[in-house]
Design a protein around this motif. Structure first.
Motif, short mmCIF file in Angstrom:
data_model
loop_
_atom_site.label_atom_id
_atom_site.label_comp_id
_atom_site.label_asym_id
_atom_site.label_seq_id
_atom_site.Cartn_x
_atom_site.Cartn_y
_atom_site.Cartn_z
N GLY A 1 -1.89 23.48 11.15
CA GLY A 1 -2.20 22.34 10.56
C GLY A 1 -0.87 21.73 10.13
O GLY A 1 0.08 22.03 10.72
N PRO A 2 -0.85 20.68 9.58
CA PRO A 2 0.39 19.61 9.27
C PRO A 2 1.67 20.29 8.49
O PRO A 2 2.62 19.99 8.52
N PHE A 3 0.99 21.56 7.79
CA PHE A 3 2.24 22.08 6.97
C PHE A 3 2.77 23.64 7.62
O PHE A 3 3.56 23.79 7.07
N THR A 4 2.37 23.77 8.73
CA THR A 4 2.93 24.88 9.32
C THR A 4 4.19 24.80 9.58
O THR A 4 5.20 25.62 9.31
N PRO A 5 4.77 23.78 10.23
CA PRO A 5 6.19 23.45 10.46
C PRO A 5 7.19 23.60 9.24
O PRO A 5 8.28 24.45 9.21
N THR B 1 -8.09 27.80 9.02
CA THR B 1 -7.35 26.66 9.84
C THR B 1 -5.94 27.07 10.04
O THR B 1 -5.02 27.50 9.01
#
Length: 178
Positions: A146-150, A143
């Motif tokens: 996702g929401p934790f990439t930034p 994946t």
């Protein structure tokens, strides 16, 4: 007087003999009927057995209540006067209590009792996994974005800035000491 007593005794014995011959054996009035299994499900085999008594040469199961042919001949069993038949219940027979009749050729008849339970519902098969298992510490995760990439990129940038600041300080200190 003796003549009347003898006539009464003779008539009583004659009546008892006539009654015994016309009714047959005592157990023939209530035949023994066995249903195995007594509780079944649609599509299963059920065995019906009846004891008609001596002198009986055939028996018939009336199967219309079960969704079977109207008259089903029964086969002789191991003992005289006993008859059996095995039938397969229709797959579409509804749940409930059924009472098919069984008649013997000597006049004996009875009713069998059978309970039909609903067919078990088909089970859903367990899906078979495909591909490689997703295990480990996350490095095999496929994946992205996702929401934790930034947040991860921000932490990497902060770490790079901190490492750069430390490197610059060390250079300044080293120059000032020399």
């Amino acid at each position: 007087m003796r003549f009347i007593r003898s006539a009464a005794v003779t008539l009583t014995l004659a009546g008892a003999a006539a009654l015994a011959v016309s009714t047959g054996p005592a157990f023939a009035a209530n035949p023994v009927i066995d249903v195995t299994p007594s509780t079944a499900t649609p599509g299963t085999s059920v065995n019906f057995a009846i004891t008609c008594g001596t002198g009986s040469t055939s028996a018939t199961l009336f199967g219309t209540t079960l969704g079977l042919p109207e008259q089903i001949p029964m086969d002789p069993a191991t003992h005289a006067g006993e008859f059996v038949v095995t039938v397969d219940l229709p797959a579409d027979i509804g749940p409930g209590d059924y009472s098919p009749s069984i008649d013997c050729d000597n006049g004996v008849s009875g009713t069998a009792n059978l309970t039909v339970n609903p067919a078990p519902s088909p089970t859903t098969p367990t899906p078979v996994p495909t591909g490689a298992p997703l295990t480990g510490d996350g490095t095999t995760s496929s994946t992205t974005g996702g929401p934790f990439t930034p947040a991860g990129i921000a932490l990497l940038a902060a770490g790079a800035l901190a490492a750069g600041a430390v490197a610059i300080r060390r250079r300044r200190r080293a120059r000032s000491r020399s």
